[in-house]
Design a protein around this motif. Structure first.
Motif, short mmCIF file in Angstrom:
data_model
loop_
_atom_site.label_atom_id
_atom_site.label_comp_id
_atom_site.label_asym_id
_atom_site.label_seq_id
_atom_site.Cartn_x
_atom_site.Cartn_y
_atom_site.Cartn_z
N VAL A 11 -82.21 9.29 -10.68
CA VAL A 11 -81.38 8.90 -9.35
C VAL A 11 -82.12 9.26 -8.11
CG1 VAL A 11 -79.30 8.77 -8.21
CG2 VAL A 11 -79.26 8.86 -10.90
N LEU A 12 -82.24 8.44 -7.23
CA LEU A 12 -82.79 8.95 -5.77
C LEU A 12 -81.89 8.70 -4.94
CD1 LEU A 12 -85.53 9.75 -4.14
CD2 LEU A 12 -85.71 7.28 -3.60
N HIS A 13 -81.22 9.84 -4.38
CA HIS A 13 -80.10 9.60 -3.47
C HIS A 13 -80.36 10.33 -2.02
CE1 HIS A 13 -75.82 9.53 -2.01
NE2 HIS A 13 -75.86 10.72 -1.91
N ASP A 14 -80.18 9.80 -0.91
CA ASP A 14 -80.47 10.23 0.36
C ASP A 14 -82.17 10.80 0.39
OD1 ASP A 14 -78.10 9.72 1.36
OD2 ASP A 14 -77.18 11.63 1.02
N GLY A 15 -82.97 10.08 -0.45
CA GLY A 15 -84.44 10.24 -0.32
C GLY A 15 -84.78 11.76 -1.09
N GLY A 45 -86.93 22.79 -7.02
CA GLY A 45 -87.01 21.67 -7.85
C GLY A 45 -86.64 20.29 -7.62
N GLN A 46 -86.31 20.46 -6.06
CA GLN A 46 -85.98 19.01 -5.50
C GLN A 46 -87.00 18.52 -4.40
OE1 GLN A 46 -82.47 19.26 -3.48
NE2 GLN A 46 -81.25 19.98 -4.97
N ILE A 47 -87.39 17.34 -4.46
CA ILE A 47 -88.51 16.54 -3.61
C ILE A 47 -88.01 15.80 -2.81
CG2 ILE A 47 -90.50 15.26 -3.79
CD1 ILE A 47 -91.14 16.60 -6.52
N LEU A 48 -88.32 15.89 -1.34
CA LEU A 48 -87.86 14.87 -0.21
C LEU A 48 -88.97 13.82 0.09
CD1 LEU A 48 -86.21 14.17 2.05
CD2 LEU A 48 -87.58 15.42 3.42
N LEU A 49 -88.42 12.50 -0.21
CA LEU A 49 -89.35 11.32 0.05
C LEU A 49 -88.98 10.66 1.40
CD1 LEU A 49 -88.90 9.52 -3.36
CD2 LEU A 49 -90.57 11.16 -2.63
N ASP A 50 -90.21 10.89 2.35
CA ASP A 50 -89.81 10.53 3.73
C ASP A 50 -90.99 9.74 4.33
OD1 ASP A 50 -88.92 10.72 6.28
OD2 ASP A 50 -90.01 12.61 6.92
N PRO A 51 -90.79 8.54 4.74
CA PRO A 51 -89.26 7.95 4.95
C PRO A 51 -88.68 7.59 3.73
CG PRO A 51 -90.86 6.28 5.57
CD PRO A 51 -91.67 7.75 5.36
#
Length: 487
Positions: A11-15, A45-51
């Motif tokens: 699940v990808l939530h808020d990027g 262990g979290q990764i931010l996808l931007d944009p």
């Protein structure tokens, strides 16, 4: 797929992509435009996808160059709805829906920062309803823990889908309506004649395991053999008939549910009208009953008692097949094939006198409580079905119990097996293929044990009597509410 089959949170939530541990490398295949940059959020262990992705994409998650379980994952951005309707302890229910593809079932996952902890299927044919059982390590955690619920392959968290658990018994998030605990007396009717004969009847153990599941949910539940079916009327609000040899006379003032687990050919069509709901241990036969016009039918496969049938990795397994079953006054096919091909076989059951060679039978019965030890101490468990069960897709209870002990199973071909177990259980419909599979397993058991471990995870994730009690409890509540409205 079971929770253990996800190597990351799908699940990808808020990027944000939750991986459960540092070191994962995500890659995105975008239909159009540039792929976002992936940046680890410290050591969380979290990764931010931007944009943040605004169009559908395919996600590859790799660690040390290898794809993790669940990868690649097609992610649909937007077009989802869902909510958590009620929570009671570790049991919760709600709805989830793919609005772009409303006819598709969807998988609802519960996850923490450590990864996926539970999975449930929201079935489109039932309005997207789902039931989920959270594991004890979440509901009984020593410190407060937050579990989030989202839809696999989406960018969507369910409304009311952030749940707090812990020793302080925190209240549900605003908007959540706790499910009321109903003090219902549930009586499970089986066709076994009396308690004296009950220990030799599989339905008796099946029903007792279901009753225990109900009691863990706070309901009163009892099992009635045929001689006392009508002796307890003042103490029954709900009747669940495990349909066997005889028809149960129902009272329309009660909630009446029939659960067909075998022999559908024995039930006359007019009997279905006696029940508020018919649960069927077969996708195929449930579809057939719906096609006949039955108004309330659901799929409810058989299950295992997870308090009894457990995997013991330290148990030594003998290089032999195990068959537990009565002769049915005939030479059971797989037993015959073992003799013809001189395959090592340990056989337990009744009625084999005069059928088998002298000294081949190990015992006339195995106590239900001893079955896990017997299953878990052999490299191959043999299973077969009655013809009416095989043709109509009724999966034998032994498939679920044997998988509960992570024992490799070889069964006769049965419709619908792969829909529940995937490729984890072997099938053989003729003697040469049977002998080849058995010898391969006995000579090189590792691949078979690996598949059996996956079968174990499938069963523990969705096919225990706790799951069945939860599903039936929700069904009972809905039927009872409808009857109150009509009263």
């Amino acid at each position: 797929m079971p929770a253990s089959d996800y190597g990351f949170v799908p699940v990808l939530h808020d990027g944000i992509l939750v991986t459960g541990a540092p070191g994962l490398v995500p890659e995105l295949e975008m239909a159009a435009g540039l792929a976002p940059q992936a940046s680890p959020v410290g050591q969380t262990g979290q990764i931010l996808l931007d944009p943040r992705p605004e169009a559908d994409f395919v996600l590859h998650c790799r660690r040390d160059g290898a794809d993790l379980p669940g990868s690649p994952l097609a992610v649909q951005v937007g077009g989802w709805t869902g909510r958590v309707d009620w929570v009671r302890g570790g049991l919760l229910g709600g709805r989830a829906r793919n609005n772009r593809h409303p006819g598709r079932d969807v998988a609802v996952v519960a996850f923490t920062p450590a990864g996926v902890v539970a999975v449930a299927v929201a079935r489109a044919a039932e309005g997207g309803r789902f039931l989920m059982v959270l594991p004890p390590q979440i509901t009984g955690a020593a410190a407060p823990v937050v579990a989030s619920l989202g839809i696999a392959g989406s960018d969507y968290l369910l409304e009311g889908g952030r749940l707090r658990f812990g020793p302080e018994a925190l209240r549900p998030a605003p908007g959540l309506i706790p499910r009321p605990l109903q003090d219902l007396a549930i009586r499970i009717k089986i066709s076994c004649p009396n308690l004296k004969e009950a220990p030799m009847w599989g339905d008796y153990h099946f029903a007792n395991s279901l009753a225990a599941g109900f009691e863990r949910l706070g309901h009163q539940a009892s099992v009635d053999t045929a001689d006392v079916w009508y002796a307890q009327k003042a103490q029954e609000d709900v009747v669940i008939a495990i349909r066997g040899r005889h028809r149960v006379k129902t009272d329309p003032g009660r909630v009446n549910i029939m659960w067909i687990i075998s022999h559908p050919d024995r039930i006359p069509d007019e009997e279905f009208a006696d029940y508020d709901h018919v649960a069927v241990a077969s996708d195929i036969y449930a579809a057939e009953l719906r096609a006949r016009g039955l108004p309330s039918v659901s799929v409810l496969h058989q299950a295992t008692d997870s308090t009894l049938f457990r995997h013991d990795p330290d148990r030594t397994r003998r290089a032999a097949c195990l068959f537990v079953g009565n002769s049915r006054k005939e030479y059971r096919t797989m037993v015959k094939w073992c003799l013809q091909k001189e395959i090592p076989l340990e056989l337990y059951g009744g009625g084999w006198e005069g059928v088998l060679p002298e000294g081949m039978l190990r015992g006339t019965s195995v106590a239900n409580a001893d079955l896990p030890e017997f299953y878990g101490s052999h490299l191959m468990l043999l299973n077969d079905h009655w013809e009416s069960m095989r043709d109509n897709g009724f999966l034998s209870n032994r498939l679920f119990d044997g998988s509960g002990t992570a024992t490799p199973i070889l069964t006769d071909p049965v419709a619908g097996l792969a829909d529940v177990f995937g490729d984890t259980i072997s099938e053989a419909g003729e003697i040469e293929g049977f002998a080849a599979l058995v010898q391969d397993c006995l000579n090189d058991p590792a691949p078979y044990l690996d598949r059996a471990a996956r079968a174990h995870d499938i069963v523990m994730a969705a096919h225990t009597f706790d799951h069945r009690a939860a599903e039936l409890s929700d069904r009972i509540d809905r039927i009872a509410a409808a009857k109150r409205r009509l009263a």
